[in-house]
Design a protein around this motif. Sequence first.
Motif, PDB file in Angstrom:
ATOM      1  N   TYR A 144      41.250  -8.449  61.974  1.00 32.28           N
ATOM      2  CA  TYR A 144      40.492  -8.593  60.924  1.00 32.28           C
ATOM      3  C   TYR A 144      40.212  -7.510  60.090  1.00 32.28           C
ATOM      4  CZ  TYR A 144      37.118 -11.017  57.460  1.00 32.28           C
ATOM      5  OH  TYR A 144      36.584 -11.322  56.481  1.00 32.28           O
ATOM      6  N   ASP A 145      39.492  -6.608  60.828  1.00 36.27           N
ATOM      7  CA  ASP A 145      39.132  -5.241  60.053  1.00 36.27           C
ATOM      8  C   ASP A 145      40.486  -4.575  59.809  1.00 36.27           C
ATOM      9  OD1 ASP A 145      36.561  -5.539  60.523  1.00 36.27           O
ATOM     10  OD2 ASP A 145      36.644  -4.637  62.526  1.00 36.27           O
ATOM     11  N   GLU A 146      41.559  -4.672  60.390  1.00 35.70           N
ATOM     12  CA  GLU A 146      42.793  -4.013  59.808  1.00 35.70           C
ATOM     13  C   GLU A 146      43.274  -4.541  58.545  1.00 35.70           C
ATOM     14  OE1 GLU A 146      45.997  -3.934  62.741  1.00 35.70           O
ATOM     15  OE2 GLU A 146      44.581  -3.177  64.368  1.00 35.70           O
ATOM     16  N   ILE A 147      43.104  -5.873  58.406  1.00 35.66           N
ATOM     17  CA  ILE A 147      43.724  -6.858  57.044  1.00 35.66           C
ATOM     18  C   ILE A 147      42.735  -6.466  56.256  1.00 35.66           C
ATOM     19  CG2 ILE A 147      44.212  -8.781  56.234  1.00 35.66           C
ATOM     20  CD1 ILE A 147      44.988  -9.824  59.132  1.00 35.66           C
ATOM     21  N   THR A 148      41.258  -6.364  56.493  1.00 37.47           N
ATOM     22  CA  THR A 148      40.513  -5.825  55.217  1.00 37.47           C
ATOM     23  C   THR A 148      40.781  -4.420  54.715  1.00 37.47           C
ATOM     24  OG1 THR A 148      38.670  -7.080  56.592  1.00 37.47           O
ATOM     25  CG2 THR A 148      38.088  -5.724  54.792  1.00 37.47           C
TER      26      THR A 148
END
Length: 235
Positions: free
Chosen positions: A225-229
């Motif tokens: 999720y953080d990578e996509i953000t």
Amino acid sequence: SDGSDGSSDMQIVAGTAPGFEPFEMTRDGELVGFDIDLLEAVVDETEYELAEWNEYEFDSLIPALENGNIDVIAAAMTITEDRQQSIAFTEPYYSANQSVLVQSGGDFAPEALEDLEDREVGAQSGTTGETVVQEQLIAEGLISDDQYTSYDNYVYAVQELERGLLDAIVIDEPVGATFADNRDVEVAFTFETGEEYGFGVQQDADDLEAALSEGIAAVRESGEYDEITQTWFDS
Ligand code: GLN
């Protein structure tokens, strides 16, 4: 079906509404964005398979889901009680507020909704931004019905704002900020609405809803999720 014929009922079709950067947009003819990457990562955590993406105007997404043309909506759609009368949502995956966009370098600098009195205002049909216009501007007598223009897509509203045909647009803050980065418009102010986006599913699709909600938790946990953000917000 057991899936051996290639048409397993575990295959799902997603619907979205491009033109809502950075959540969903078309780049070099390809559908990309935060919601696209996130839903794909979430579905990867489940037994389901994402067969295809269909594109609609935002206000056609709920009818498309109700008709069974799609199985899931991934379109920065705010979870609202009104929408929950006709569809169901997964657990929330993103929090947002609203903003007001104005032309860059103009002399109109509103600081609050009251400052939009007697102005020409735009929003996208069927959105929570439109609900703000209806409930907090028109119903309050700040602007007349005629002073509000509803657009199929915020992209058209921004074009008219740039040309001075509108005074202001009400739009989700992350998307307003992205238009401000790329177009001749700026965020005049933001205001808190505490909205939360969820993926929309049919009301009786309990298994799919549970699987996607667990998938959202899993991609948060894994760091994906953080990578996509970072891919879509910090570049
Ligand atoms: N979050 C807003 C809503 O749900 C806007 C979504 C959109 O325009 N894609 O209405």
